[in-house]
Design a protein around this motif. Structure first.
Motif, PDB file in Angstrom:
ATOM      1  N   LYS A 227      29.042   9.096 -49.366  1.00 18.15           N
ATOM      2  CA  LYS A 227      28.660   7.807 -49.924  1.00 18.15           C
ATOM      3  C   LYS A 227      29.796   6.786 -49.943  1.00 18.15           C
ATOM      4  O   LYS A 227      29.560   5.612 -50.199  1.00 18.15           O
ATOM      5  CB  LYS A 227      28.128   7.991 -51.351  1.00 18.15           C
ATOM      6  N   SER A 228      31.024   7.215 -49.720  1.00 18.40           N
ATOM      7  CA  SER A 228      32.163   6.294 -49.809  1.00 18.40           C
ATOM      8  C   SER A 228      33.331   6.847 -49.019  1.00 18.40           C
ATOM      9  O   SER A 228      33.304   7.985 -48.537  1.00 18.40           O
ATOM     10  CB  SER A 228      32.568   6.088 -51.277  1.00 18.40           C
ATOM     11  N   ILE A 229      34.390   6.049 -48.934  1.00 18.01           N
ATOM     12  CA  ILE A 229      35.605   6.505 -48.254  1.00 18.01           C
ATOM     13  C   ILE A 229      36.221   7.680 -49.006  1.00 18.01           C
ATOM     14  O   ILE A 229      36.813   8.580 -48.389  1.00 18.01           O
ATOM     15  CB  ILE A 229      36.593   5.334 -48.115  1.00 18.01           C
ATOM     16  N   ASN A 230      36.082   7.701 -50.314  1.00 16.76           N
ATOM     17  CA  ASN A 230      36.571   8.858 -51.073  1.00 16.76           C
ATOM     18  C   ASN A 230      35.859  10.132 -50.636  1.00 16.76           C
ATOM     19  O   ASN A 230      36.453  11.212 -50.630  1.00 16.76           O
ATOM     20  CB  ASN A 230      36.371   8.632 -52.570  1.00 16.76           C
TER      21      ASN A 230
ATOM     22  N   GLN B  90      31.849  -0.145 -46.313  1.00 19.27           N
ATOM     23  CA  GLN B  90      33.274   0.004 -46.613  1.00 19.27           C
ATOM     24  C   GLN B  90      34.090   0.106 -45.322  1.00 19.27           C
ATOM     25  O   GLN B  90      35.165  -0.501 -45.212  1.00 19.27           O
ATOM     26  CB  GLN B  90      33.498   1.234 -47.497  1.00 19.27           C
ATOM     27  N   ILE B  91      33.591   0.849 -44.353  1.00 14.99           N
ATOM     28  CA  ILE B  91      34.306   0.991 -43.086  1.00 14.99           C
ATOM     29  C   ILE B  91      34.371  -0.353 -42.361  1.00 14.99           C
ATOM     30  O   ILE B  91      35.369  -0.674 -41.694  1.00 14.99           O
ATOM     31  CB  ILE B  91      33.638   2.064 -42.210  1.00 14.99           C
TER      32      ILE B  91
ATOM     33  N   HIS C 232      45.347  -1.610 -51.544  1.00 17.24           N
ATOM     34  CA  HIS C 232      45.177  -1.510 -52.990  1.00 17.24           C
ATOM     35  C   HIS C 232      43.773  -1.057 -53.374  1.00 17.24           C
ATOM     36  O   HIS C 232      43.585  -0.457 -54.426  1.00 17.24           O
ATOM     37  CB  HIS C 232      45.499  -2.845 -53.658  1.00 17.24           C
ATOM     38  N   ARG C 233      42.808  -1.299 -52.521  1.00 18.62           N
ATOM     39  CA  ARG C 233      41.446  -0.876 -52.838  1.00 18.62           C
ATOM     40  C   ARG C 233      41.182   0.578 -52.464  1.00 18.62           C
ATOM     41  O   ARG C 233      40.498   1.296 -53.189  1.00 18.62           O
ATOM     42  CB  ARG C 233      40.435  -1.770 -52.127  1.00 18.62           C
ATOM     43  N   TYR C 234      41.741   1.023 -51.334  1.00 16.41           N
ATOM     44  CA  TYR C 234      41.383   2.348 -50.833  1.00 16.41           C
ATOM     45  C   TYR C 234      42.561   3.318 -50.709  1.00 16.41           C
ATOM     46  O   TYR C 234      42.331   4.520 -50.645  1.00 16.41           O
ATOM     47  CB  TYR C 234      40.723   2.222 -49.451  1.00 16.41           C
ATOM     48  N   GLY C 235      43.794   2.828 -50.650  1.00 19.55           N
ATOM     49  CA  GLY C 235      44.918   3.733 -50.422  1.00 19.55           C
ATOM     50  C   GLY C 235      46.109   3.390 -51.281  1.00 19.55           C
ATOM     51  O   GLY C 235      47.144   2.940 -50.783  1.00 19.55           O
TER      52      GLY C 235
ATOM     53  N   GLY D 260      44.092   1.765 -37.824  1.00 15.88           N
ATOM     54  CA  GLY D 260      45.167   2.704 -38.131  1.00 15.88           C
ATOM     55  C   GLY D 260      45.295   2.953 -39.621  1.00 15.88           C
ATOM     56  O   GLY D 260      45.542   4.084 -40.059  1.00 15.88           O
ATOM     57  N   LEU D 261      45.113   1.899 -40.423  1.00 17.51           N
ATOM     58  CA  LEU D 261      45.188   2.061 -41.874  1.00 17.51           C
ATOM     59  C   LEU D 261      44.044   2.920 -42.381  1.00 17.51           C
ATOM     60  O   LEU D 261      44.246   3.790 -43.250  1.00 17.51           O
ATOM     61  CB  LEU D 261      45.154   0.690 -42.547  1.00 17.51           C
ATOM     62  N   LEU D 262      42.838   2.715 -41.852  1.00 20.85           N
ATOM     63  CA  LEU D 262      41.698   3.550 -42.250  1.00 20.85           C
ATOM     64  C   LEU D 262      41.966   5.021 -41.935  1.00 20.85           C
ATOM     65  O   LEU D 262      41.735   5.902 -42.779  1.00 20.85           O
ATOM     66  CB  LEU D 262      40.437   3.081 -41.526  1.00 20.85           C
ATOM     67  N   LEU D 263      42.444   5.305 -40.733  1.00 22.56           N
ATOM     68  CA  LEU D 263      42.723   6.690 -40.343  1.00 22.56           C
ATOM     69  C   LEU D 263      43.783   7.298 -41.244  1.00 22.56           C
ATOM     70  O   LEU D 263      43.691   8.467 -41.630  1.00 22.56           O
ATOM     71  CB  LEU D 263      43.167   6.736 -38.880  1.00 22.56           C
ATOM     72  N   PHE D 264      44.802   6.510 -41.583  1.00 21.34           N
ATOM     73  CA  PHE D 264      45.872   7.023 -42.443  1.00 21.34           C
ATOM     74  C   PHE D 264      45.330   7.311 -43.844  1.00 21.34           C
ATOM     75  O   PHE D 264      45.643   8.350 -44.438  1.00 21.34           O
ATOM     76  CB  PHE D 264      47.014   6.015 -42.522  1.00 21.34           C
ATOM     77  N   ILE D 265      44.525   6.400 -44.386  1.00 20.61           N
ATOM     78  CA  ILE D 265      43.980   6.573 -45.742  1.00 20.61           C
ATOM     79  C   ILE D 265      43.096   7.815 -45.820  1.00 20.61           C
ATOM     80  O   ILE D 265      43.186   8.606 -46.762  1.00 20.61           O
ATOM     81  CB  ILE D 265      43.188   5.324 -46.163  1.00 20.61           C
ATOM     82  N   VAL D 266      42.246   8.005 -44.806  1.00 20.22           N
ATOM     83  CA  VAL D 266      41.284   9.110 -44.845  1.00 20.22           C
ATOM     84  C   VAL D 266      41.931  10.445 -44.480  1.00 20.22           C
ATOM     85  O   VAL D 266      41.653  11.469 -45.101  1.00 20.22           O
ATOM     86  CB  VAL D 266      40.105   8.818 -43.896  1.00 20.22           C
ATOM     87  N   ILE D 267      42.827  10.432 -43.475  1.00 22.67           N
ATOM     88  CA  ILE D 267      43.327  11.696 -42.925  1.00 22.67           C
ATOM     89  C   ILE D 267      44.746  12.005 -43.375  1.00 22.67           C
ATOM     90  O   ILE D 267      45.034  13.113 -43.851  1.00 22.67           O
ATOM     91  CB  ILE D 267      43.281  11.656 -41.381  1.00 22.67           C
TER      92      ILE D 267
END
Length: 318
Positions: A29-32, A180-181, A198-201, A223-230
């Motif tokens: 349901k979310s990036i978390n 979100q993505i 600040h919102r996701y990482g 790149g920021l999304l990949l870093f935050i998730v992985i």
């Protein structure tokens, strides 16, 4: 009566099997929720790159309806029908179809952007990851509405399962997660990195952001999304381990005895807590600085009190 009982039993079994197949697919349901997936071990990292492209390609309206801006029947982007033969997903209602997208060996996959076809080697994968979505066969005004989206993957060749998809690593993607993505778009109207961080990482520091910017260039939001998730959880663990390793006992306690009249003890426990005692018999003042937490002080006091009580008991018994 027996026929009716058998019919009811068959319906119950079919309903149970349907419910079991639906409940087996985890919903993100979310990036978390994405952060809990083991990308890079059990799930290819490339599936997140593919999902980023898909989220930023479809349209999402104010009613949270997802619309394709291409015709799925034209087999663009390496797309083709998915028959759901293994019953991994819900049975199709009348007028709906499943499609799968992401096969980089198809000729039409050349329509995918370069960052999906040829990402950095760390995120390249082995062409097992796919996106499955369900769409109405006849679109409204020529548009096609998507009501279910999944990320999945083929079994590894070593598992000898042919071209079947792995239900244990199939996840349903909600509209909220797609929204979100979309905030990590690589188009001209990008969100600021500070806002996304600040919102996701929140655990990402300025040095890591600069490294991501240098590595990804115009695709820095991806790149920021990949870093935050992985990567964020691994870098956070490494940073904590380094901090713990730096606190060696021999580095935290230092005695200084420069002369018979000067005795000094310094205990440094990390960057925030420390104890410093200075006893200088040659001067008028004795300095004692204890900018430490109260827990340490209480432990010392309790230890001294316990020692006094034990000594009193010992002498009373004598």
């Amino acid at each position: 009566m027996m026929k009716m009982s058998g019919g009811v039993t068959s319906c119950c079994v079919a309903l149970l099997l349907a419910l079991t197949s639906v409940s087996a697919v985890q919903k993100l349901k979310s990036i978390n929720g994405l952060k809990k997936i083991n990308f890079g071990t059990s799930v290819p990292k490339h599936s997140l790159v593919l999902l980023h492209w898909f989220a930023n390609t479809v349209e999402i309206d104010s009613d949270n309806d997802i619309w394709l801006n291409f015709d799925p029947n034209c087999e663009d982007y390496g797309l083709h029908h998915y028959r759901n033969d293994e019953r991994m997903l819900n049975q199709l209602p009348r007028g709906y179809r499943y499609y799968t997208i992401g096969n980089l060996l198809e000729d039409t996959s050349e329509q995918l952007p370069a960052y999906v076809r040829n990402p950095p080697s760390e995120y390249a994968g082995d062409n097992r990851d796919r996106i499955i979505f369900r769409v109405q066969d006849r679109g409204w005004r020529g548009l096609h509405r998507v009501d279910q989206v999944y990320i999945t993957q083929h079994y590894d060749t070593s598992e000898h399962q042919g071209s079947r998809y792995d239900p244990d690593h199939t996840y349903q993607i909600t509209t909220n997660l797609l929204r979100q993505i979309r905030e990590f778009s690589v188009e001209e109207e990008q969100q600021s990195l500070s806002y996304l961080r600040h919102r996701y990482g929140r655990n990402i520091d300025d040095f890591q952001v600069n490294d991501i910017r240098d590595e990804w260039g115009d695709l820095v939001c991806l790149g920021l999304l990949l870093f935050i998730v992985i990567e964020e959880k691994y870098s956070s663990n490494q940073r904590n381990n380094r901090s713990e390793n730096d606190r060696r006992p021999e580095d935290n306690i230092r005695w200084e005895n420069n002369s018979p009249e000067d005795t000094r003890l310094e205990i440094n426990n990390g960057s925030e807590d420390n104890i410093r005692w200075e006893i200088n018999n040659g001067s008028e003042n004795t300095v004692c600085e204890c900018p430490c937490n109260w827990l340490v002080i209480c432990c010392i006091v309790l230890f001294i009190l316990a020692l006094i009580i034990l000594l009193c008991i010992y002498f009373l018994k004598r």
